[in-house]
Design a protein around this motif. Structure first.
Motif, PDB file in Angstrom:
ATOM      1  N   ASP A   1       1.247  20.870 -49.907  1.00  0.00           N
ATOM      2  CA  ASP A   1       0.319  20.165 -50.785  1.00  0.00           C
ATOM      3  C   ASP A   1       0.879  20.227 -52.198  1.00  0.00           C
ATOM      4  O   ASP A   1       1.091  21.303 -52.737  1.00  0.00           O
ATOM      5  CB  ASP A   1      -1.062  20.810 -50.733  1.00  0.00           C
ATOM      6  CG  ASP A   1      -2.132  19.937 -51.368  1.00  0.00           C
ATOM      7  OD1 ASP A   1      -1.822  19.251 -52.355  1.00  0.00           O
ATOM      8  OD2 ASP A   1      -3.273  19.941 -50.879  1.00  0.00           O
ATOM      9  N   LEU A   2       1.114  19.060 -52.778  1.00  0.00           N
ATOM     10  CA  LEU A   2       1.744  19.014 -54.093  1.00  0.00           C
ATOM     11  C   LEU A   2       0.741  18.869 -55.237  1.00  0.00           C
ATOM     12  O   LEU A   2       1.129  18.701 -56.390  1.00  0.00           O
ATOM     13  CB  LEU A   2       2.733  17.842 -54.173  1.00  0.00           C
ATOM     14  CG  LEU A   2       4.140  18.085 -53.618  1.00  0.00           C
ATOM     15  CD1 LEU A   2       4.113  18.333 -52.129  1.00  0.00           C
ATOM     16  CD2 LEU A   2       5.072  16.913 -53.930  1.00  0.00           C
ATOM     17  N   ILE A   3      -0.558  18.972 -54.948  1.00  0.00           N
ATOM     18  CA  ILE A   3      -1.540  18.633 -55.957  1.00  0.00           C
ATOM     19  C   ILE A   3      -1.606  19.649 -57.092  1.00  0.00           C
ATOM     20  O   ILE A   3      -1.967  19.324 -58.212  1.00  0.00           O
ATOM     21  CB  ILE A   3      -2.939  18.460 -55.334  1.00  0.00           C
ATOM     22  CG1 ILE A   3      -3.894  17.811 -56.334  1.00  0.00           C
ATOM     23  CG2 ILE A   3      -3.493  19.795 -54.846  1.00  0.00           C
ATOM     24  CD1 ILE A   3      -5.208  17.380 -55.749  1.00  0.00           C
ATOM     25  N   ASP A   4      -1.264  20.895 -56.832  1.00  0.00           N
ATOM     26  CA  ASP A   4      -1.432  21.933 -57.847  1.00  0.00           C
ATOM     27  C   ASP A   4      -0.191  22.812 -57.890  1.00  0.00           C
ATOM     28  O   ASP A   4       0.136  23.488 -56.918  1.00  0.00           O
ATOM     29  CB  ASP A   4      -2.669  22.785 -57.532  1.00  0.00           C
ATOM     30  CG  ASP A   4      -3.072  23.682 -58.689  1.00  0.00           C
ATOM     31  OD1 ASP A   4      -2.218  23.962 -59.545  1.00  0.00           O
ATOM     32  OD2 ASP A   4      -4.242  24.107 -58.721  1.00  0.00           O
ATOM     33  N   GLN A   5       0.486  22.835 -59.020  1.00  0.00           N
ATOM     34  CA  GLN A   5       1.702  23.632 -59.151  1.00  0.00           C
ATOM     35  C   GLN A   5       1.416  25.123 -59.015  1.00  0.00           C
ATOM     36  O   GLN A   5       2.301  25.914 -58.687  1.00  0.00           O
ATOM     37  CB  GLN A   5       2.358  23.335 -60.497  1.00  0.00           C
ATOM     38  CG  GLN A   5       2.815  21.893 -60.635  1.00  0.00           C
ATOM     39  CD  GLN A   5       3.338  21.576 -62.016  1.00  0.00           C
ATOM     40  OE1 GLN A   5       3.769  22.456 -62.738  1.00  0.00           O
ATOM     41  NE2 GLN A   5       3.288  20.315 -62.402  1.00  0.00           N
TER      42      GLN A   5
ATOM     43  N   GLY B   1      11.088  27.384 -58.735  1.00  0.00           N
ATOM     44  CA  GLY B   1       9.975  26.979 -59.583  1.00  0.00           C
ATOM     45  C   GLY B   1       9.067  26.015 -58.848  1.00  0.00           C
ATOM     46  O   GLY B   1       9.408  25.490 -57.781  1.00  0.00           O
ATOM     47  N   PRO B   2       7.874  25.747 -59.390  1.00  0.00           N
ATOM     48  CA  PRO B   2       6.876  24.943 -58.675  1.00  0.00           C
ATOM     49  C   PRO B   2       7.199  23.452 -58.585  1.00  0.00           C
ATOM     50  O   PRO B   2       6.583  22.755 -57.796  1.00  0.00           O
ATOM     51  CB  PRO B   2       5.604  25.160 -59.506  1.00  0.00           C
ATOM     52  CG  PRO B   2       6.104  25.471 -60.876  1.00  0.00           C
ATOM     53  CD  PRO B   2       7.371  26.243 -60.678  1.00  0.00           C
ATOM     54  N   ILE B   3       8.160  22.972 -59.382  1.00  0.00           N
ATOM     55  CA  ILE B   3       8.498  21.556 -59.346  1.00  0.00           C
ATOM     56  C   ILE B   3       9.603  21.282 -58.329  1.00  0.00           C
ATOM     57  O   ILE B   3       9.441  20.496 -57.392  1.00  0.00           O
ATOM     58  CB  ILE B   3       8.928  21.046 -60.736  1.00  0.00           C
ATOM     59  CG1 ILE B   3       7.822  21.277 -61.764  1.00  0.00           C
ATOM     60  CG2 ILE B   3       9.281  19.570 -60.668  1.00  0.00           C
ATOM     61  CD1 ILE B   3       6.561  20.502 -61.503  1.00  0.00           C
ATOM     62  N   ASP B   4      10.726  21.953 -58.463  1.00  0.00           N
ATOM     63  CA  ASP B   4      11.863  21.678 -57.593  1.00  0.00           C
ATOM     64  C   ASP B   4      11.713  22.283 -56.204  1.00  0.00           C
ATOM     65  O   ASP B   4      12.536  22.022 -55.335  1.00  0.00           O
ATOM     66  CB  ASP B   4      13.150  22.161 -58.248  1.00  0.00           C
ATOM     67  CG  ASP B   4      13.541  21.295 -59.432  1.00  0.00           C
ATOM     68  OD1 ASP B   4      13.255  20.086 -59.394  1.00  0.00           O
ATOM     69  OD2 ASP B   4      14.097  21.817 -60.414  1.00  0.00           O
ATOM     70  N   TYR B   5      10.671  23.086 -55.993  1.00  0.00           N
ATOM     71  CA  TYR B   5      10.369  23.556 -54.637  1.00  0.00           C
ATOM     72  C   TYR B   5      10.213  22.370 -53.693  1.00  0.00           C
ATOM     73  O   TYR B   5      10.580  22.433 -52.522  1.00  0.00           O
ATOM     74  CB  TYR B   5       9.083  24.395 -54.654  1.00  0.00           C
ATOM     75  CG  TYR B   5       8.454  24.585 -53.292  1.00  0.00           C
ATOM     76  CD1 TYR B   5       9.050  25.418 -52.342  1.00  0.00           C
ATOM     77  CD2 TYR B   5       7.279  23.931 -52.938  1.00  0.00           C
ATOM     78  CE1 TYR B   5       8.487  25.593 -51.091  1.00  0.00           C
ATOM     79  CE2 TYR B   5       6.702  24.102 -51.689  1.00  0.00           C
ATOM     80  CZ  TYR B   5       7.312  24.936 -50.766  1.00  0.00           C
ATOM     81  OH  TYR B   5       6.752  25.096 -49.526  1.00  0.00           O
TER      82      TYR B   5
END
Length: 211
Positions: free
Chosen positions: A38-42, A63-67
């Motif tokens: 689920d990409l809604i919340d970093q 990190g939460p983006i490039d994961y």
């Protein structure tokens, strides 16, 4: 975290609970939508088992983006694919399961460029391949669903023969370029796949120009 995950070991209690849930749903004629990310919340990355702070296996600190890409973290990607394959194997017996590759597919990097979203697309595509390749040698084949988000590089698998359902939220187009259900009738119906429309109560999040 007082304790850390060991990504080389499976928790039998978790899979027993998962199968009990699926079995109960089947007993009352409910289909279970199993989604893997689920990409809604970093902030989800803070408690993610693949975050190196939460495991003992040396996964890379993406990190939460490039994961949500396969960029620069092959160890993490391998463990992630292994998790998906394990869930698919464990639930192969069930007749009431749909695999949903990811919710809110474009949320993690809102505003980023096409180069980034192409990496997200490739990551989602690999998730589909893991599901399909795992089921090749298993008795049952399950439907795969995807959600469409029209980012700088569209995260759109509606025309992909590997997917069986298209998932849409809101009515036309959300503020984050998430394609809505009524828009799908205009632009995606020709793919001849079932269209799932949910979160219709959030109509006010649609682009005001279309209202």
């Amino acid at each position: 975290w007082p304790m850390k995950f060991d990504l080389t070991r499976w928790n039998k209690a978790y899979f027993d609970r998962l199968k009990d849930f699926v079995d109960y749903a089947a007993s009352i004629d409910v289909v279970v939508n199993v989604f893997f990310d689920d990409l809604i919340d970093q902030a989800y990355f803070d408690v993610n088992a693949f975050n190196p702070m939460n495991n003992i296996n040396g996964t890379e600190n993406s990190g939460p983006i490039d994961y949500f890409t396969m960029d620069g973290h092959p160890v993490m990607t391998a463990y992630h694919d292994s998790m998906i394959a394990k869930i698919v194997r464990e639930l192969n017996y069930a007749d009431n399961v749909i695999y949903f590759i990811c919710d809110e597919t474009g949320e993690a990097g809102i505003g980023r460029d096409a180069v980034y979203y192409k990496k997200v697309y490739d990551w989602l595509s690999q998730t589909i391949d893991v599901i399909k390749n795992t089921e090749k040698s298993l008795p049952k084949k399950h439907p795969v669903a995807s959600q469409q988000q029209l980012c700088a590089y569209p995260l759109d698998f509606s025309g992909d023969s590997r997917t069986d359902f298209d998932v849409y939220q809101y009515t036309w187009m959300a503020f984050n370029q998430e394609s809505g259900g009524l828009r799908a009738l205009d632009y995606e119906y020709h793919h001849n796949k079932p269209l799932d429309m949910n979160e219709t109560k959030n109509i006010r999040k649609d682009m005001t120009g279309m209202m």
